[in-house]
Design an enzyme around this catalytic site. Structure first.
Site, PDB file in Angstrom:
ATOM      1  CB  THR A 118       6.024   4.804   2.724  1.00 55.66           C
ATOM      2  OG1 THR A 118       5.507   6.102   3.023  1.00 55.66           O
ATOM      3  CG2 THR A 118       5.043   3.785   3.269  1.00 55.66           C
ATOM      4  CE1 TYR A 142       1.781   3.653  -0.409  1.00 54.41           C
ATOM      5  CE2 TYR A 142       2.266   5.470   1.084  1.00 54.41           C
ATOM      6  CZ  TYR A 142       2.662   4.600   0.093  1.00 54.41           C
ATOM      7  OH  TYR A 142       3.943   4.665  -0.393  1.00 54.41           O
TER       8      TYR A 142
END
Ligand code: UDP
Length: 328
Positions: A118, A142
């Site tokens: 990501t 995250y």
């Protein structure tokens, strides 16, 4: 022989679109998904094995039974806000769960993996567009949980000969152009589905998180990439590994940013309705601008987004959400 791909998280949003692309490439697919946030009706391009990444024995047994030629690893938790409130669960699922996967692969001599990484691994970058050598300094658990995985992939490569491609997604958006699958999250926190919902009667208005950013219209700018274009990149990444290509990392974005206000305008154009919205405070951990350089994926993988202009992204998303609400 037809390659067999073991797809963790193949019943989720991006995973399911990739399963469809793998099947279209002529490959066999087995999905391993806990269905915690995945959907049984999305796992339709291969057998579904219901299982959790954290169940190391079940995961190892599934791999041993399937004996895949490669693993495509999507299974993860992916809400930034949730990760801030509950980092332990994010590290447990995303990092420790992936460690279980890599350990099992190493033990069984499985040596090819494509991993969903990501742009959150970059944090708030100093330079734009973001290239792959931009310093990775995540600003939430995250992003950190995914960065640890990238590090593990490198270490397992050195120690065990694992070959990996980590794909750093920017903002996955849109839906299958054929309408078979689309973005379905519970809870839904993402901008495009919420803006679409706010264009329908009887639903809640959208809150725009901040209009005082250092951008032309004051709202955050993101790089929205059509999920079917993401899926194409996974096919190319697996082909790269099947052809003996070396481990690598690639950004997947369009090199074009759209502001939150720009998304609202695009939804209004496609729907012909107004998106009810108001402006609220910034959301914690939101950088002003995230836009990818996609030159590396273009040069090495030959990847070229086909449907990622914002109008097409929103049109496909709109169609999917219309059909979902007709089904409800
Ligand atoms: N956003 C917003 N209101 C919402 C949800 C998102 O203004 O209800 C903004 C958010 O601040 C970000 C952009 O929309 O700038 C995209 O957010 P999303 O949650 O869709 O994806 P993320 O960038 O967090 O992965």
């Amino acid at each position: 022989m037809t390659p067999m791909i073991f797809v963790t998280g193949g019943a989720g949003y991006v995973g399911a679109h990739c399963c469809k692309a793998f099947a279209a490439a002529g490959w066999n697919v087995v999905v391993y998904d806990s269905l915690y946030r995945g959907w049984r009706d999305f796992a339709k391009w291969g057998r579904l094995i219901e299982g959790d990444l954290r169940d190391a024995d079940a995961l190892s047994a599934a791999l041993a039974e399937v004996r895949p030629d490669a693993v495509a690893h999507f299974a993860a938790l992916a809400y930034v806000g949730e990760s801030v409130g509950d980092p332990g669960t994010y590290y447990d699922v995303n990092t420790c769960g992936t460690l279980n996967l890599l350990q099992a692969m190493a033990k069984q001599g499985l040596d090819k993996i494509v991993f969903s990484s990501t742009c959150a691994t970059y944090g708030s970058p100093e330079r734009l567009p973001i290239t792959e050598d931009t310093r990775q300094a995540p600003i939430n658990p995250y992003g950190a949980s995914k960065l640890f995985v990238e590090r593990m992939l490198g270490d397992f490569g050195l120690a065990h000969g694992l070959r990996s491609v980590a794909l750093r997604y920017f903002n996955a958006a849109g839906a299958d152009p054929d309408g078979e699958i689309g973005e379905r999250h519970a809870p839904e926190t993402h901008l495009i589905p919420l803006a679409i919902a706010a264009a329908r009667p009887g639903t809640s208005a959208l809150t725009v998180f901040g209009d005082d950013f250092d951008t032309p219209d004051g709202t955050c700018i993101r790089d929205y990439i059509h999920v079917a274009d993401l899926a194409d990149a996974h096919v190319l990444a697996l082909r790269h590994l099947f052809a003996g290509g070396a481990s690598d990392v690639f950004n997947l974005g369009t090199e074009t940013g759209t502001s939150v206000n720009g998304v609202i305008e695009a939804v209004e154009k496609v729907s012909g309705a107004s998106v009810r919205h108001s402006y609220g405070p910034r959301r914690e951990g939101d950088p002003a601008v995230l836009v990818a350089s996609a030159a590396k994926a273009r040069d090495i993988l030959g990847w070229q987004p086909q449907r990622s202009d914002i109008a097409t992204v929103i049109e496909h998303a709109w169609r999917w959400h219309q059909a979902e609400s007709d089904r409800a």
